[in-house]
Design an enzyme around this catalytic site. Structure first.
Site, mmCIF file in Angstrom:
data_model
loop_
_atom_site.group_PDB
_atom_site.id
_atom_site.type_symbol
_atom_site.label_atom_id
_atom_site.label_comp_id
_atom_site.label_asym_id
_atom_site.label_seq_id
_atom_site.Cartn_x
_atom_site.Cartn_y
_atom_site.Cartn_z
ATOM 1 N NE ARG A 98 -1.968 -1.599 2.743
ATOM 2 C CZ ARG A 98 -1.804 -2.046 4.842
ATOM 3 N NH1 ARG A 98 -2.731 -1.634 5.144
ATOM 4 N NH2 ARG A 98 -0.464 -2.276 5.051
ATOM 5 C CB SER A 136 -7.977 -5.313 8.480
ATOM 6 O OG SER A 136 -8.688 -5.588 7.309
#
Ligand code: COA
Length: 167
Positions: A98, A136
C-alpha cells in the site's frame, strides 16, 4: 503441457476490505488458480472467528464477476506460510503493497520465506490508488465508534461488522 500456475494470497482478513478484494481480482487474472489463505492468527485477536472469516471471504469471492471466482479457492491455514504454499502446490505468494511503510516488512518476510523455500516466489502488487490507505484494524475502529465504513468494505461486510459490534 506446463503445470498450472498456482498462487496464494495470505492474510488475516479480519475483515476482508475492498483493498484485499482488488488485489485478489488482479492476482487471479495472472494465475491459473489463486488460493486465498485465511490465517488463523490468534495473536491478532480477530473479532471474527476463523470459520466466519473464511465464510465472509468466500461470500465476497462469489461476487467478483468476470468468471474470476472459478479460479479462486478460499481456505484457512495455520503454521508457516511456506508450508501452506507447498501443500497447495503454489509457486507464488501474492502480497499487496500500500505504501512505502509496508515495504520493510514485506521485504523482510519475502526474504526469509525465500531462504526457507527458494521454489516459492513472492510477487507484490501495488494497491490501487483508491485503496492505498485501507487497513482492517482502522475499519474495525471506525465501525466500533459508529462511523460509516461503506467506502472501505462491501455492504455485506459492513452489515456483518455492525452485527458483531452491536452493543
Ligand atoms: N488492502 C487493504 N488492506 C491491506 C492490504 C490491501 N491491499 N494489504 C494489507 N492490508 C492490511 C491488512 O488488512 C492488515 O490490516 P490490520 O493489521 O490493520 O489488520 C495489515 O494490512 C497487515 O496485513 P498483512 O501484512 O497482510 O498481515 P496479515 O495479518 O493480514 O497477514 C501473514 C500476515 C498471515 C501473511 C503472516 O503473518 C504469515 O505469513 N503468517 C504465517 C506464519 C509465517 O510463516 N511466519 C513467517 C513469515 S517470514
Amino acid at each position: 503441457m506446463s503445470s498450472p500456475k498456482i498462487g496464494i494470497y495470505p492474510g488475516t482478513f479480519d475483515p476482508i476490505t475492498n483493498g484485499h478484494t482488488d488485489i485478489i481480482g488482479r492476482a487471479a487474472r495472472l494465475l491459473d488458480k489463486l488460493v486465498v489463505g485465511v490465517a488463523v492468527n490468534p495473536g491478532k485477536g480477530p473479532i471474527f472467528t476463523i470459520d466466519e472469516r473464511v465464510e465472509i471471504v468466500r461470500e465476497e469471492m462469489n461476487h467478483l464477476g468476470n468468471g474470476l471466482s472459478d479460479r479462486i479457492e478460499v481456505t484457512q491455514f495455520s503454521g508457516l506460510l511456506i508450508d501452506f504454499a507447498h501443500q497447495e502446490n503454489a509457486t507464488v505468494i501474492i502480497r499487496g503493497l500500500r505504501a512505502v511503510s509496508d515495504f520493510d516488512y514485506e521485504f523482510q518476510m519475502s526474504s526469509m520465506n525465500a531462504k526457507m523455500a527458494p521454489d516459492v516466489e513472492t510477487v507484490c502488487l501495488m494497491a490501487s490508488d483508491k485503496y492505498q490507505f485501507i487497513a482492517s484494524s482502522l475499519v474495525k475502529e471506525i465501525a466500533k465508534l459508529g462511523g460509516d465504513v461503506s467506502q472501505f468494505v462491501s455492504s455485506r461486510v459492513a452489515s456483518q461488522l455492525g452485527e458483531r459490534l452491536k452493543g
